[in-house]
Design a protein around this motif. Sequence first.
Motif, PDB file in Angstrom:
ATOM      1  N   ILE A  72       4.030  14.705   8.977  1.00  0.00           N
ATOM      2  CA  ILE A  72       5.086  15.501   8.342  1.00  0.00           C
ATOM      3  C   ILE A  72       4.391  16.603   7.555  1.00  0.00           C
ATOM      4  O   ILE A  72       3.848  16.367   6.460  1.00  0.00           O
ATOM      5  CB  ILE A  72       5.971  14.636   7.429  1.00  0.00           C
ATOM      6  N   ALA A  73       4.359  17.797   8.105  1.00  0.00           N
ATOM      7  CA  ALA A  73       3.561  18.881   7.532  1.00  0.00           C
ATOM      8  C   ALA A  73       3.935  19.178   6.083  1.00  0.00           C
ATOM      9  O   ALA A  73       3.074  19.565   5.277  1.00  0.00           O
ATOM     10  CB  ALA A  73       3.718  20.137   8.384  1.00  0.00           C
ATOM     11  N   GLU A  74       5.204  19.000   5.737  1.00  0.00           N
ATOM     12  CA  GLU A  74       5.652  19.323   4.376  1.00  0.00           C
ATOM     13  C   GLU A  74       5.056  18.385   3.322  1.00  0.00           C
ATOM     14  O   GLU A  74       5.154  18.667   2.123  1.00  0.00           O
ATOM     15  CB  GLU A  74       7.179  19.272   4.310  1.00  0.00           C
ATOM     16  N   LEU A  75       4.446  17.277   3.750  1.00  0.00           N
ATOM     17  CA  LEU A  75       3.809  16.360   2.805  1.00  0.00           C
ATOM     18  C   LEU A  75       2.339  16.703   2.563  1.00  0.00           C
ATOM     19  O   LEU A  75       1.674  16.039   1.771  1.00  0.00           O
ATOM     20  CB  LEU A  75       3.913  14.909   3.317  1.00  0.00           C
ATOM     21  N   ASP A  76       1.855  17.723   3.241  1.00  0.00           N
ATOM     22  CA  ASP A  76       0.430  18.047   3.142  1.00  0.00           C
ATOM     23  C   ASP A  76       0.024  18.370   1.708  1.00  0.00           C
ATOM     24  O   ASP A  76      -0.992  17.882   1.212  1.00  0.00           O
ATOM     25  CB  ASP A  76       0.101  19.224   4.059  1.00  0.00           C
ATOM     26  N   ALA A  77       0.796  19.182   1.021  1.00  0.00           N
ATOM     27  CA  ALA A  77       0.432  19.593  -0.335  1.00  0.00           C
ATOM     28  C   ALA A  77       0.407  18.387  -1.278  1.00  0.00           C
ATOM     29  O   ALA A  77      -0.505  18.261  -2.116  1.00  0.00           O
ATOM     30  CB  ALA A  77       1.409  20.647  -0.856  1.00  0.00           C
ATOM     31  N   GLY A 133     -11.170  14.974  -8.256  1.00  0.00           N
ATOM     32  CA  GLY A 133     -12.357  15.738  -7.910  1.00  0.00           C
ATOM     33  C   GLY A 133     -12.864  15.572  -6.496  1.00  0.00           C
ATOM     34  O   GLY A 133     -13.878  16.187  -6.131  1.00  0.00           O
ATOM     35  N   ALA A 134     -12.212  14.767  -5.682  1.00  0.00           N
ATOM     36  CA  ALA A 134     -12.649  14.598  -4.295  1.00  0.00           C
ATOM     37  C   ALA A 134     -12.553  15.921  -3.545  1.00  0.00           C
ATOM     38  O   ALA A 134     -11.653  16.729  -3.792  1.00  0.00           O
ATOM     39  CB  ALA A 134     -11.804  13.547  -3.585  1.00  0.00           C
ATOM     40  N   SER A 135     -13.477  16.127  -2.630  1.00  0.00           N
ATOM     41  CA  SER A 135     -13.448  17.304  -1.754  1.00  0.00           C
ATOM     42  C   SER A 135     -13.037  16.846  -0.365  1.00  0.00           C
ATOM     43  O   SER A 135     -13.690  15.989   0.237  1.00  0.00           O
ATOM     44  CB  SER A 135     -14.836  17.958  -1.710  1.00  0.00           C
ATOM     45  N   LEU A 136     -11.943  17.388   0.161  1.00  0.00           N
ATOM     46  CA  LEU A 136     -11.447  17.026   1.481  1.00  0.00           C
ATOM     47  C   LEU A 136     -11.878  18.079   2.488  1.00  0.00           C
ATOM     48  O   LEU A 136     -11.737  19.276   2.247  1.00  0.00           O
ATOM     49  CB  LEU A 136      -9.923  16.904   1.476  1.00  0.00           C
ATOM     50  N   ALA A 187      -3.011  17.013  -3.037  1.00  0.00           N
ATOM     51  CA  ALA A 187      -3.067  16.967  -4.499  1.00  0.00           C
ATOM     52  C   ALA A 187      -3.395  15.564  -4.987  1.00  0.00           C
ATOM     53  O   ALA A 187      -4.190  15.383  -5.929  1.00  0.00           O
ATOM     54  CB  ALA A 187      -1.733  17.438  -5.082  1.00  0.00           C
ATOM     55  N   GLY A 188      -2.798  14.566  -4.342  1.00  0.00           N
ATOM     56  CA  GLY A 188      -3.053  13.192  -4.747  1.00  0.00           C
ATOM     57  C   GLY A 188      -4.483  12.767  -4.519  1.00  0.00           C
ATOM     58  O   GLY A 188      -5.106  12.115  -5.369  1.00  0.00           O
ATOM     59  N   ARG A 189      -5.032  13.130  -3.385  1.00  0.00           N
ATOM     60  CA  ARG A 189      -6.390  12.688  -3.053  1.00  0.00           C
ATOM     61  C   ARG A 189      -7.478  13.507  -3.735  1.00  0.00           C
ATOM     62  O   ARG A 189      -8.587  13.023  -3.921  1.00  0.00           O
ATOM     63  CB  ARG A 189      -6.576  12.720  -1.535  1.00  0.00           C
ATOM     64  N   GLU A 190      -7.151  14.732  -4.104  1.00  0.00           N
ATOM     65  CA  GLU A 190      -8.161  15.596  -4.719  1.00  0.00           C
ATOM     66  C   GLU A 190      -8.093  15.614  -6.245  1.00  0.00           C
ATOM     67  O   GLU A 190      -8.951  16.212  -6.892  1.00  0.00           O
ATOM     68  CB  GLU A 190      -7.998  17.030  -4.208  1.00  0.00           C
ATOM     69  N   THR A 222       0.831  -1.204   0.000  1.00  0.00           N
ATOM     70  CA  THR A 222       0.000   0.000   0.000  1.00  0.00           C
ATOM     71  C   THR A 222       0.863   1.251   0.000  1.00  0.00           C
ATOM     72  O   THR A 222       0.599   2.211  -0.737  1.00  0.00           O
ATOM     73  CB  THR A 222      -0.940   0.000   1.222  1.00  0.00           C
ATOM     74  N   MET A 223       1.901   1.259   0.830  1.00  0.00           N
ATOM     75  CA  MET A 223       2.786   2.419   0.888  1.00  0.00           C
ATOM     76  C   MET A 223       3.528   2.620  -0.441  1.00  0.00           C
ATOM     77  O   MET A 223       3.683   3.740  -0.919  1.00  0.00           O
ATOM     78  CB  MET A 223       3.791   2.262   2.029  1.00  0.00           C
ATOM     79  N   LEU A 224       3.967   1.526  -1.045  1.00  0.00           N
ATOM     80  CA  LEU A 224       4.689   1.623  -2.309  1.00  0.00           C
ATOM     81  C   LEU A 224       3.766   2.048  -3.454  1.00  0.00           C
ATOM     82  O   LEU A 224       4.225   2.641  -4.440  1.00  0.00           O
ATOM     83  CB  LEU A 224       5.337   0.279  -2.636  1.00  0.00           C
ATOM     84  N   GLU A 225       2.480   1.756  -3.330  1.00  0.00           N
ATOM     85  CA  GLU A 225       1.520   2.076  -4.386  1.00  0.00           C
ATOM     86  C   GLU A 225       0.936   3.479  -4.275  1.00  0.00           C
ATOM     87  O   GLU A 225       0.152   3.901  -5.134  1.00  0.00           O
ATOM     88  CB  GLU A 225       0.363   1.065  -4.358  1.00  0.00           C
ATOM     89  N   ILE A 226       1.305   4.221  -3.229  1.00  0.00           N
ATOM     90  CA  ILE A 226       0.745   5.559  -3.056  1.00  0.00           C
ATOM     91  C   ILE A 226       1.067   6.451  -4.255  1.00  0.00           C
ATOM     92  O   ILE A 226       0.200   7.175  -4.769  1.00  0.00           O
ATOM     93  CB  ILE A 226       1.238   6.196  -1.747  1.00  0.00           C
ATOM     94  N   GLY A 227       2.317   6.413  -4.720  1.00  0.00           N
ATOM     95  CA  GLY A 227       2.684   7.223  -5.882  1.00  0.00           C
ATOM     96  C   GLY A 227       1.843   6.858  -7.092  1.00  0.00           C
ATOM     97  O   GLY A 227       1.404   7.733  -7.852  1.00  0.00           O
ATOM     98  N   PHE A 228       1.596   5.565  -7.282  1.00  0.00           N
ATOM     99  CA  PHE A 228       0.766   5.097  -8.393  1.00  0.00           C
ATOM    100  C   PHE A 228      -0.648   5.661  -8.275  1.00  0.00           C
ATOM    101  O   PHE A 228      -1.200   6.195  -9.241  1.00  0.00           O
ATOM    102  CB  PHE A 228       0.744   3.569  -8.387  1.00  0.00           C
ATOM    103  N   ALA A 229      -1.244   5.572  -7.076  1.00  0.00           N
ATOM    104  CA  ALA A 229      -2.622   6.029  -6.882  1.00  0.00           C
ATOM    105  C   ALA A 229      -2.744   7.545  -6.974  1.00  0.00           C
ATOM    106  O   ALA A 229      -3.748   8.058  -7.485  1.00  0.00           O
ATOM    107  CB  ALA A 229      -3.147   5.541  -5.533  1.00  0.00           C
ATOM    108  N   TRP A 230      -1.742   8.272  -6.492  1.00  0.00           N
ATOM    109  CA  TRP A 230      -1.818   9.731  -6.433  1.00  0.00           C
ATOM    110  C   TRP A 230      -1.254  10.438  -7.655  1.00  0.00           C
ATOM    111  O   TRP A 230      -1.713  11.521  -8.003  1.00  0.00           O
ATOM    112  CB  TRP A 230      -1.064  10.245  -5.204  1.00  0.00           C
TER     113      TRP A 230
END
Length: 309
Positions: A153-158, A168-171, A162-165, A83-91
């Motif tokens: 890690i606050a610097e990963l917020d952006a 078109g998702a609204s967070l 971006a990945g989750r939205e 799952t962690m390795l696939e985050i880049g793929f999903a986002w």
Amino acid sequence: MGKAASRSSALQARAIATLWRVLAGRRLATLWRLARLVGPLVHRFSRREREVTAANLAAVYPDRGADERRRLARQSLTHSAATMLEIGFAWQGAPERVEASILAVHGRELLDEARAEGRGVIVLAPHFGNWEVLNFWLSSHFPFTAMYEPPKIAELDAVTRAGRERMGASLVPTNPRGVAALLKALKRSEAIGILPDQEPDWGSGVFAPFFGRLAYTATLLPKLVARTQARVVTGVARRLPGRGFEIHFLPADERVYAADEAESATGVNACVEAAIALDPAQYQWEYKRYRKVIQEQEGHPEHRRFRIY
């Protein structure tokens, strides 16, 4: 945070973001091979992950032998690594590649029927398989809103936002303002996502059985149902190792619609159990699901109460 700590956090964030960007273009078969290398290392060298996973599996599967539970623990940590390795793929992977990796969608009619009736849909999305792929599919096909808590890690917020939205998702934030946004989305007959297997703050939940043992469970769901008459379904993206994913939408346990918060929470946990039954190795067992039972026994006081205004 001091300057040194801030620099360290920024460097860590940059390294993680770079890794996700590099992995975004890799084939799922390659990512699964990497997970099969990383998972056993986590099991061997990460005491916390190993011990929490083992304790949870012993609690929920007491009738299984120790060897079987150890195999399941290693498989679970391999899936968590995947799952962690696939985050880049999903986002960050090309949307057409991510869409093509979803080889089947089971139970979509549950969402379509609810929306045709003018009802919103609450998707209970436990930490099973790859929930980021589930978010991708939901936000690609429906107006979709989900609660969001910024990463440690606050610097990963952006990057995370971006990945989750991106489809078109609204967070919305995990506070009363966010709950108000969920209510508005449901009243528009849209879909929202709820994490059913994270322990809420004291005062925001009740103790309800999860695999026969009490676990502190959020009571947000019955409040949302009571205000909107939404339909509830369970949604997961089940991994087909190295090949792709299958989306499963499962009918909710009828108890989730109960006005009584304890009964509704029992239904929520039953929904999570039904999802886990699809493949127990794909559940994130390293989360301390029974932590607040121990705190309750130790006499910890209640904290703030989460309300819908």
